[in-house]
Design an enzyme around this catalytic site. Structure first.
Site, PDB file in Angstrom:
ATOM      1  CE  LYS A  46      -3.875   2.255   2.285  1.00 24.54           C
ATOM      2  NZ  LYS A  46      -4.249   2.437   0.835  1.00 24.54           N
ATOM      3  CB  CYS A 133      -1.821  12.196  -3.409  1.00 20.77           C
ATOM      4  SG  CYS A 133       0.149  12.063  -3.718  1.00 20.77           S
TER       5      CYS A 133
HETATM    6  C1  LIG Z   1      -9.580  -0.038  -1.697  1.00 18.33           C
HETATM    7  C2  LIG Z   1      -8.555   0.573  -2.751  1.00 18.33           C
HETATM    8  C3  LIG Z   1      -7.291   1.176  -2.146  1.00 18.33           C
HETATM    9  C4  LIG Z   1      -6.226   1.712  -3.111  1.00 18.33           C
HETATM   10  N1  LIG Z   1      -5.156   2.433  -2.625  1.00 18.33           N
HETATM   11  C5  LIG Z   1      -4.298   2.657  -3.671  1.00 18.33           C
HETATM   12  C6  LIG Z   1      -3.010   3.125  -2.625  1.00 18.33           C
HETATM   13  O1  LIG Z   1      -2.865   3.356  -1.986  1.00 18.33           O
HETATM   14  N2  LIG Z   1      -2.044   3.553  -3.861  1.00 18.33           N
HETATM   15  C7  LIG Z   1      -2.226   3.418  -5.228  1.00 18.33           C
HETATM   16  O2  LIG Z   1      -1.334   3.744  -5.847  1.00 18.33           O
HETATM   17  N3  LIG Z   1      -3.201   2.817  -5.899  1.00 18.33           N
HETATM   18  C8  LIG Z   1      -4.229   2.430  -4.978  1.00 18.33           C
HETATM   19  N4  LIG Z   1      -5.666   1.959  -5.492  1.00 18.33           N
HETATM   20  C9  LIG Z   1      -5.550   1.826  -6.976  1.00 18.33           C
HETATM   21  C10 LIG Z   1      -5.341   0.527  -7.522  1.00 18.33           C
HETATM   22  O3  LIG Z   1      -4.039   0.203  -6.956  1.00 18.33           O
HETATM   23  C11 LIG Z   1      -5.468   0.369  -8.849  1.00 18.33           C
HETATM   24  O4  LIG Z   1      -4.693   1.220  -9.545  1.00 18.33           O
HETATM   25  C12 LIG Z   1      -7.166   0.597  -9.306  1.00 18.33           C
HETATM   26  O5  LIG Z   1      -7.902   0.053  -8.179  1.00 18.33           O
HETATM   27  C13 LIG Z   1      -7.288   0.091 -10.501  1.00 18.33           C
HETATM   28  O6  LIG Z   1      -7.137  -1.465 -10.539  1.00 18.33           O
HETATM   29  P1  LIG Z   1      -8.461  -2.426 -10.263  1.00 18.33           P
HETATM   30  O7  LIG Z   1      -9.292  -1.983 -10.995  1.00 18.33           O
HETATM   31  O8  LIG Z   1      -7.704  -3.866 -10.567  1.00 18.33           O
HETATM   32  O9  LIG Z   1      -8.842  -2.498  -8.854  1.00 18.33           O
HETATM   33  C14 LIG Z   1      -6.515   1.489  -4.685  1.00 18.33           C
HETATM   34  C15 LIG Z   1      -7.709   1.011  -5.140  1.00 18.33           C
HETATM   35  C16 LIG Z   1      -8.764   0.365  -4.227  1.00 18.33           C
HETATM   36  C17 LIG Z   1      -9.787  -0.378  -4.742  1.00 18.33           C
END
Ligand SMILES: Cc1cc2nc3c(=O)[nH]c(=O)nc-3n(C[C@H](O)[C@H](O)[C@H](O)COP(=O)(O)O)c2cc1C
Ligand SMILES: Cc1cc2nc3c(=O)[nH]c(=O)nc-3n(C[C@H](O)[C@H](O)[C@H](O)COP(=O)(O)OP(=O)(O)OC[C@H]3O[C@@H](n4cnc5c(N)ncnc54)[C@H](O)[C@@H]3O)c2cc1C
Ligand SMILES: Cc1cc2nc3c(=O)[nH]c(=O)nc-3n(C[C@H](O)[C@H](O)[C@H](O)COP(=O)(O)OP(=O)(O)OC[C@H]3O[C@@H](n4cnc5c(N)ncnc54)[C@H](O)[C@@H]3O)c2cc1C
Ligand SMILES: Cc1cc2nc3c(=O)[nH]c(=O)nc-3n(C[C@H](O)[C@H](O)[C@H](O)COP(=O)(O)O)c2cc1C
Ligand code: FES
Ligand code: FES
Lengths: 309, 263, 309, 263
Positions: A46, A133
């Protein structure tokens, strides 16, 4: 003939292209190791910042029917504690040969540098900059990821203090993601991660008459994001020569194949864990291999980027 | 479209539980199994996890410990709550005679389990622990089923003086094959050790602070497990493994005080 | 107590807030009238340009599982023929008291003016400018909708030649939709339509190893767009004082209520016709009314914008 | 996730149809009803609508009229097509005895209808029209079911000299209760008028140039109906209404030539 699903990511060898995305399960060493054990090709922790962050109050994540919407608020224990977490995770992962990706975010360029310096001490295989961010030094507090110039500045600044393999994670919420990708490549990124969540979006509960997330808006991930993410990866890989970890809505082997055909070198898996838990990895990999057999491919490079025609 | 958004439930009836909380009976059903929990959202207040006490009608038992639970237990009949779930893995319903050991608001999920066991005509032995007499909750629920819970209080104001686990250890009758426990973590640790020592099959319901509640954010981890998704119910052996994992990495965690969860 | 679902849109009275979105069914007079007969509060014709346009070859529209993706390519018979279509549609719609919205797009500001002048002769109740098309005078050919300054210029230029009620249709694909909304309001728009399709996105067929749409990329509409659209409407109505027709993924009465609570004055219905045909209107309206009864609302203004808190 | 994307079908067997086209039998099934159509995508070539001739295995009959149909009929066994659908409303299968009147490639959907009717043991009378003998398609398909289609050619090279509708008008036997027609629009207009004049129940399958095929873009409208969604099958009365609507607004349309669709 044996299938070869391994991929090379800037010299790091991944046994398969599926990478745990940042922010899903990755807040502790044990779950990172567990995901490695479950078959991931690599895992991303994370995102962490210099100081600990509480994140937003609940509700923070919702299944709105076509994916997730989240406003976790980047809660994390801060860089020093994160370093310990990464060190512990690295022990278990190294045994299995699963690379570890650290993720860093900050609200100023200097703080990006400081955080990376601390995290680098844990010697992750790769550091990913989450630049989606708010830039507190910008007059509108716009995220770095929305501005090619700021995105390049962060990249260059971190490049100065970190000699390891560096990825920059791009946002889909820009009119022209290629501009950002090119700027970041030029500023010294070794690879790109694309994409972060879409939007933001908002879900209003009509009985409450208000947004459900305490933060009102949140990032969209999962199925709804997929075609946007595939297009972003397609555009980026057409324009840059560094590799891309493609992600966004990959829930099946077919989705993963779309990302690879769009030009991704590896494929991030995030929201899929909501639906399938860590079994997502073997499930998606199995489906991908089945498709490869069906189409007569014996390795991933045979079809990577083929959609560019 | 199947989604995981909130459903609205109006409060049908509120039952005060001693001085420490209330049981909320809602107008509506929500299919669930004992050990599962729901996320309760009060718009403008927050969202928190609560075990299901009954699913038809949906019933929750809430100990007042902070701002959210104060607001929740102050709801008037006809007012509404927003609920998503149920989430988590339930208690396995194994063949055999069972002892249910609850501490504080842990009584909630075990009350539901007791009901299901009674429906299967395998009446469990129920042991409830609390600080003091006024802190017991849901005793009426067990009595309505014809069960007479054994009570234990820290101050001896009611029943046995001591903890629920001490009451269990002091049983004159032999242990039963199945032990189910829910309550403060200190109690669960003691229960797990006892159960393992006695060679009984034992499942415990753990608690961690939850954010998403749906196995995504990783906030509720205990060792390598996510309590909201892989739990909240774990076997005693698994719980002991998870606590060891946690303690190895956070030596201070072992003696963490969780008294606020034990009214 | 009787429910009042009528709404007032810049002095135009709509019997209900549901408006047929541009580009769905609206390419001929008879289908526009049919949608009016089926219960729409107002109908929007397909966007037209000065000259006829062929559009892209097939495949042009696909159901990808969470909504539609389309690259029709803005095929239309040109402004002169469109004027005839609008005139014919107006006859049937006037009888039912259903307002008619014309939609215009162009690739230069001058051509926007010329097209509006022709279309205005058909005397639609409202003209909507679809500015999500490439500006051929821009060095990158970026759509007008992605640049607050260009969006305002188009609006002001059309304002000069058209005195009727004017809406400008915004794109969700900008980092800050509020900037565009404010610029367009200042330039003289009477109301805003938000939003056009998202993305673009891309769907790759893994067996063919290429994008399915002949245009490769297409705009995302339907369910996947909903939370983005709701957020856009929420942000816009917080920032401007002109009314907004909110659209994007409205498939149920609950979705429509989300839009209204986010601050929309009327609600566009597009992709819903794929799922339900013209019955979408009575279906969504019935669900909306049921929710209003359930929540004790007797008119729409009682909850419009309530999510702003 | 249910979606409307393409499925891949390898070509199992190609049957040449005279000089004008081919029947393609694919390896795989696609549940459909007579009168429905599919959108066939050849990557890099285009996507076009075709009626379903049989659904198990999926079978299409294609007249070569342009670049797409040339590419499609040149496919080799083992090569693949991409198919989405089926779309549209089927022919109503009403009780009674039926006459099927097909012109040109319109034979495709009626062949499927004939098969379903035979399965219900209500053998239809089939009339096929073509310009000349070499242009008939699918006669073998009917014969395989034991049906002997009445043939009509413009040039008299085979069967009756004249159109299929003229052949129908000239039947010695009385008209049956149900008439189903598919073919070039000029023929359908004649058929609709005849059927209405004879008081027979009659359904026609119309064609319009299709883009989306799923009732969204409005491209395929005929009057106030969308052929892809509300059709392609309409009752003769409805078709006549739609043609009148069209003609009112586009006087030139009534005498539009659609010879390219009538090989
Ligand atoms: C609950 C949650 C928390 C996330 N936290 C982060 C994070 O801390 N840092 C980051 O770069 N992306 C974060 N993301 C984005 C994911 O890494 C990813 O880029 C995004 O969810 C798209 O992929 P997916 O559709 O497979 O979930 C988060 C996504 C979700 C759903
Ligand atoms: C699976 C599960 C089932 C539960 N079932 C019940 C039940 O049936 N009855 C009952 O009374 N309580 C139950 N709880 C505990 C309940 O969620 C907390 O008491 C409640 O969240 C306190 O909120 P507050 O604002 O009133 O107190 P606060 O002042 O916010 O917190 C008091 C304590 O509650 C706990 N807590 C706070 N936030 C959370 C959170 N998001 N998730 C979990 N714990 C939190 C912490 O231990 C904290 O120290 C359960 C918790 C879990 C994890
Ligand atoms: C519901 C329906 C069912 C059909 N079923 C069959 C069938 O079973 N067998 C068969 O041989 N043909 C069928 N057709 C016609 C077939 O779609 C056309 O012959 C084909 O599209 C021609 O493409 P081309 O590139 O070969 O020719 P082109 O040179 O592109 O066009 C030749 C003619 O085909 C028609 N056409 C072209 N594009 C389209 C389009 N997108 N949609 C509809 N018509 C078009 C036009 O009349 C055009 O003048 C059907 C059409 C429809 C609408
Ligand atoms: C097939 C299709 C064609 C469209 N054509 C147009 C158009 O011509 N002009 C326009 O302004 N918007 C057009 N749109 C966008 C819609 O008007 C609407 O803004 C968008 O689809 C979001 O609404 P929905 O989710 O309800 O479909 C089109 C959308 C679709 C799906
Ligand atoms: S609370 Fe988010 S994973 Fe358990
Ligand atoms: S082809 Fe698009 S509506 Fe029929």
């Amino acid at each position: 003939m044996a299938l070869d699903v391994s991929v090379d990511l800037c010299g790091i060898s991944l046994r398969n292209p599926l990478v745990l995305a940042s922010g899903i399960w990755g807040s502790c060493a044990e779950t990172l190791v567990r995901v490695g054990r479950a078959g991931a090709g690599a895992v991303t922790a994370k995102s962490c910042s210099l100081e600990p962050r509480q994140g937003h109050p609940n509700p923070t994540v919702l299944d709105w029917g076509h994916g997730l919407i989240n406003a976790i608020g980047l809660s994390n224990p801060g860089a020093w504690e994160e370093k310990r977490i990464l060190q512990r995770a690295a022990v278990g992962l190294k045994e299995m040969g699963v690379p570890l990706i650290a993720s860093v975010f900050a609200e100023t360029i200097v703080s990006f540098q400081r955080t990376v310096e601390i995290i680098a001490q844990a010697e992750p295989d790769l550091i990913e900059l989450n630049i989606s961010c708010p830039n507190v030094e910008d007059e509108f507090g716009r995220p770095f990821a929305l501005d090619p110039i700021m995105a390049a500045k962060v990249t260059a600044a971190v490049r100065e203090v970190y000699k390891g393999i560096l990825s920059v994670k791009l946002s889909p919420n820009v009119p022209d993601i290629v501009q950002v990708a090119r700027a970041v490549e030029k500023a010294g990124a070794d690879l790109l991660t694309a994409v972060n969540t879409l939007g933001p979006g908002m879900v209003i509960d009509v009985h409450a008459g208000r947004p459900v997330l305490s933060n009102k808006v949140g990032g969209i991930s999962g199925a709804a994001l997929r075609p946007i993410a595939v297009r972003c990866v397609y555009e980026i890989t057409q324009a840059v020569s560094i590799p891309v970890i493609g992600m966004g809505g990959v829930l099946t082997g077919e989705d993963a194949m779309q990302m690879l055909m769009a030009g991704a070198t590896a494929v991030g898996i995030g929201s899929a864990l909501y639906y399938y838990g860590e079994a997502a990895f073997m499930r998606i990999l199995g489906e991908l291999e089945e498709l490869m057999v069906q189409e007569g491919y014996s390795s991933i490079k045979e079809f990577r980027g083929c959609a560019h025609g | 479209m199947a989604d995981g958004l909130h459903r609205v439930f109006p409060l049908m009836r509120r039952v005060e539980e001693g001085k420490v909380g209330a049981t909320l009976i809602f107008d509506g059903e929500l299919k669930a199994q004992p050990g599962q929990f729901v996320m309760v959202w009060l718009p403008g207040v927050g969202e928190r996890p609560f075990s299901v006490v009954d699913d038809a009608p949906l019933t929750l038992t809430v100990a007042r410990v902070g701002p959210f639970t104060r607001a929740l237990t102050a709801l008037q009949e006809g007012e509404r709550v927003w609920i998503r779930g149920p989430f988590g893995r339930p208690f396995p319903l194994r063949q055999g005679s069972a002892i249910l050991v609850a501490g504080g608001s842990g009584v909630a999920s075990l009350a539901f389990l007791a009901k299901r066991l009674c429906e299967k005509r395998t009446e469990p032995l129920v042991i409830l622990g609390a600080r003091t007499e006024a802190n017991f909750m849901l005793t009426w629920f067990f009595e309505r089923m014809g069960l007479c819970p054994l009570l234990a209080t820290d101050d001896g104001s009611k029943g046995w003086q001591g903890t629920a686990v001490e009451r269990l250890e002091a049983l004159s009758q032999p242990w039963r094959e199945l032990i189910y426990g829910c309550g403060p973590e200190r109690m669960l640790r003691a229960l797990a050790s006892s159960a393992v020592r006695h060679g009984a099959l034992c499942w415990l319901s753990l608690e961690r602070v939850m954010k998403c509640g749906i196995g995504v954010c990783g906030h509720c981890h205990c060792g390598d497990q996510l309590v909201c998704r892989d739990g909240p119910v774990f076997s005693a052996e698994e719980a002991l493994r998870l606590w060891r994992l946690e303690a190895r990495d956070n030596p201070q965690i072992a003696d963490r005080e969780d008294s606020e969860r034990y009214p």
